[in-house]
Write an enzyme that holds these catalytic residues in place. Structure first.
Site, PDB file in Angstrom:
ATOM      1  N   GLU A  45      10.697  12.297   3.314  1.00 37.62           N
ATOM      2  CA  GLU A  45      10.617  10.839   3.210  1.00 37.62           C
ATOM      3  C   GLU A  45      11.121  10.345   1.854  1.00 37.62           C
ATOM      4  O   GLU A  45      11.743   9.292   1.758  1.00 37.62           O
ATOM      5  CB  GLU A  45       9.185  10.354   3.456  1.00 37.62           C
ATOM      6  CG  GLU A  45       8.730  10.509   4.909  1.00 37.62           C
ATOM      7  CD  GLU A  45       9.635   9.776   5.892  1.00 37.62           C
ATOM      8  OE1 GLU A  45      10.340   8.832   5.481  1.00 37.62           O
ATOM      9  OE2 GLU A  45       9.652  10.154   7.069  1.00 37.62           O
TER      10      GLU A  45
ATOM     11  N   TYR B 189       6.337   1.811   2.385  1.00 37.66           N
ATOM     12  CA  TYR B 189       6.995   2.511   3.484  1.00 37.66           C
ATOM     13  C   TYR B 189       6.565   3.980   3.540  1.00 37.66           C
ATOM     14  O   TYR B 189       6.156   4.499   4.587  1.00 37.66           O
ATOM     15  CB  TYR B 189       8.533   2.437   3.389  1.00 37.66           C
ATOM     16  CG  TYR B 189       9.135   3.502   4.267  1.00 37.66           C
ATOM     17  CD1 TYR B 189       9.138   3.337   5.639  1.00 37.66           C
ATOM     18  CD2 TYR B 189       9.557   4.720   3.725  1.00 37.66           C
ATOM     19  CE1 TYR B 189       9.584   4.351   6.474  1.00 37.66           C
ATOM     20  CE2 TYR B 189      10.004   5.729   4.550  1.00 37.66           C
ATOM     21  CZ  TYR B 189      10.016   5.547   5.916  1.00 37.66           C
ATOM     22  OH  TYR B 189      10.428   6.557   6.725  1.00 37.66           O
TER      23      TYR B 189
ATOM     24  N   ASP C 271      10.785   0.223   7.262  1.00 37.25           N
ATOM     25  CA  ASP C 271      11.976   0.365   6.415  1.00 37.25           C
ATOM     26  C   ASP C 271      13.042  -0.608   6.918  1.00 37.25           C
ATOM     27  O   ASP C 271      12.762  -1.483   7.735  1.00 37.25           O
ATOM     28  CB  ASP C 271      12.472   1.813   6.475  1.00 37.25           C
ATOM     29  CG  ASP C 271      13.035   2.151   7.838  1.00 37.25           C
ATOM     30  OD1 ASP C 271      12.716   1.438   8.806  1.00 37.25           O
ATOM     31  OD2 ASP C 271      13.805   3.120   7.953  1.00 37.25           O
TER      32      ASP C 271
END
Length: 373
Positions: A42, A125, A143
């Site tokens: 991520e 996020y 996102d």
DNA sequence: AACGCGGGGGT
DNA sequence: ACCCCAGCGTT
């Protein structure tokens, strides 16, 4: 909220999940359930395309298989594995956060929202992504993909460049998560944005939720999402010195370490200066004098030639570097030995340093051309 | 809210 | 040429 809207939401979740389970890409981080792997992926995926990340992710987890090994590694080593990926503070923050997880949470990635969001480099996020993908908690992970998809599906005209819009989208996205399906649903939403509901020309014909997509039903999918424009990048003109060593430094080039903070922090570069504008950049005399004076101020006496031996452009989000490289020599090399910011590099030790792409390119070209002479 | 922060790919 | 990308931190 009308009944119609509720149906539309239920339909969205069910169809999207069905579609995702059929077409989902086989990505390296999807083969792992290790929260550490999810986390690394991520961070790498922030503002970076999946195809770009894949090889970096594989190398990274091979070299740092566990959170503990990442925490214990030299920072330089971590940065080297990030080289070329950009946004290098991500790498430093990731390692710093890994060390915090070791000291504060016994080396296990926390599953508590406040603890996760408190980690360096982990914003709204990424918090949602870690909690939902690694722990299947019903948290939204909003996102750019998600905002685009939701803007179109619900025909929302909110400016997605505004923070307030992201907050609203999070509330909406959370309300869409089918019971117990947070991990797949959030990834499905992003997968749809990446593969079907693309920015320029969305493939509405292949979309699993097209029959209830308000944006498309109103023929406005091309206008959405609404986003205010970014400012144009500013041009910055620079001269760099390619300083060739003599005697024991023959075959080597003098390079300089960038400051601890800011743009390309702690990475290596050719010594260079900025000149005021394009006019100054046209004048090689300006470059020669500028370099000689600037480096003299740092205690390095050099002689620069009015001869361009390399040229490059480096595009950042907010500025564009235009660099001309002048051939140069150091007047007294002994003087450099005790300057920690400067070192001599050759093709032999080139990979011991972390380079921004532009200097990697310039130096590589230089070394190759020299061999051909 | 605005800005700094990389590099690459698509149109 | 411009936009966007599985954004975040600082001011």
């Amino acid at each position: 909220m009308s009944l119609n809207a509720d149906e539309s939401k239920t339909y969205f979740g069910e169809e999207l999940l069905r579609w995702y389970r059929k077409v989902r890409r086989d990505l390296p981080w999807r083969r792992s359930r290790d929260p550490y792997h999810i986390w690394v992926s991520e961070i790498m995926l922030q503002q970076t395309r999946v195809d770009t990340v894949i090889p970096y992710f594989n190398r990274f987890v091979h070299r740092f298989p566990s959170l503990t090994e990442l925490a214990l590694a030299p920072e330089e080593d971590v940065l080297k594995h990030w080289e070329g990926l950009g946004y290098y503070s991500r790498a430093r923050n990731l390692q710093s956060a890994a060390r915090e997880v070791v000291s504060e949470y016994g080396g296990r990635v926390p599953s508590d929202k406040r603890q996760v969001s408190g980690l360096k480099g982990v914003g709204p996020y990424t918090t949602g992504a870690i909690l939902s993908i690694a722990y299947n908690q019903p948290e939204p992970a909003v996102d750019g993909n998600v905002m685009r998809v939701l803007s179109r599906y619900f025909c929302l005209e909110d400016d997605i460049a505004r923070p307030a819009t992201r907050i609203r989208m999070e509330t909406l996205a959370q309300s869409l998560i089918p019971e117990g399906e947070a991990a797949d649903f959030n990834q499905a939403l992003m997968e749809l944005g990446a593969l079907v509901c693309t920015p320029k020309s969305p493939s509405c014909g292949e979309c699993p939720v097209r029959t209830m997509c308000l944006g498309r039903l109103e023929g406005r999918e091309r206008e959405l999402p609404v986003k205010t424009k970014a400012k144009k990048a500013r041009d910055v003109y620079r001269f760099a010195a390619l300083l060739e060593g003599k005697g024991e430094n023959a075959g080597k080039v003098l390079v300089r370490r960038r400051p601890e903070t800011g743009l390309l922090a702690k990475m290596w570069e050719l010594p260079h200066i900025e000149v005021p504008d394009a006019v100054a950049w046209e004048s090689l005399a300006e470059g020669k004098i500028g370099l000689e004076k600037a480096l003299a101020n740092e205690g390095l006496r050099i002689h620069a030639d009015e001869r361009v031996i390399g040229e490059a452009q480096h595009i950042f989000t907010h500025l564009v570097w235009k660099i001309r490289v002048l051939s140069a020599t150091v007047k007294d090399e002994r003087y450099i030995a005790d300057r920690t910011a400067y070192e001599w590099v050759s093709p032999d030790n080139f990979e011991d340093y972390v380079w921004p792409n532009v200097f990697r390119k310039l130096l590589t070209e230089y070394f190759i051309n020299r061999n051909n002479d």
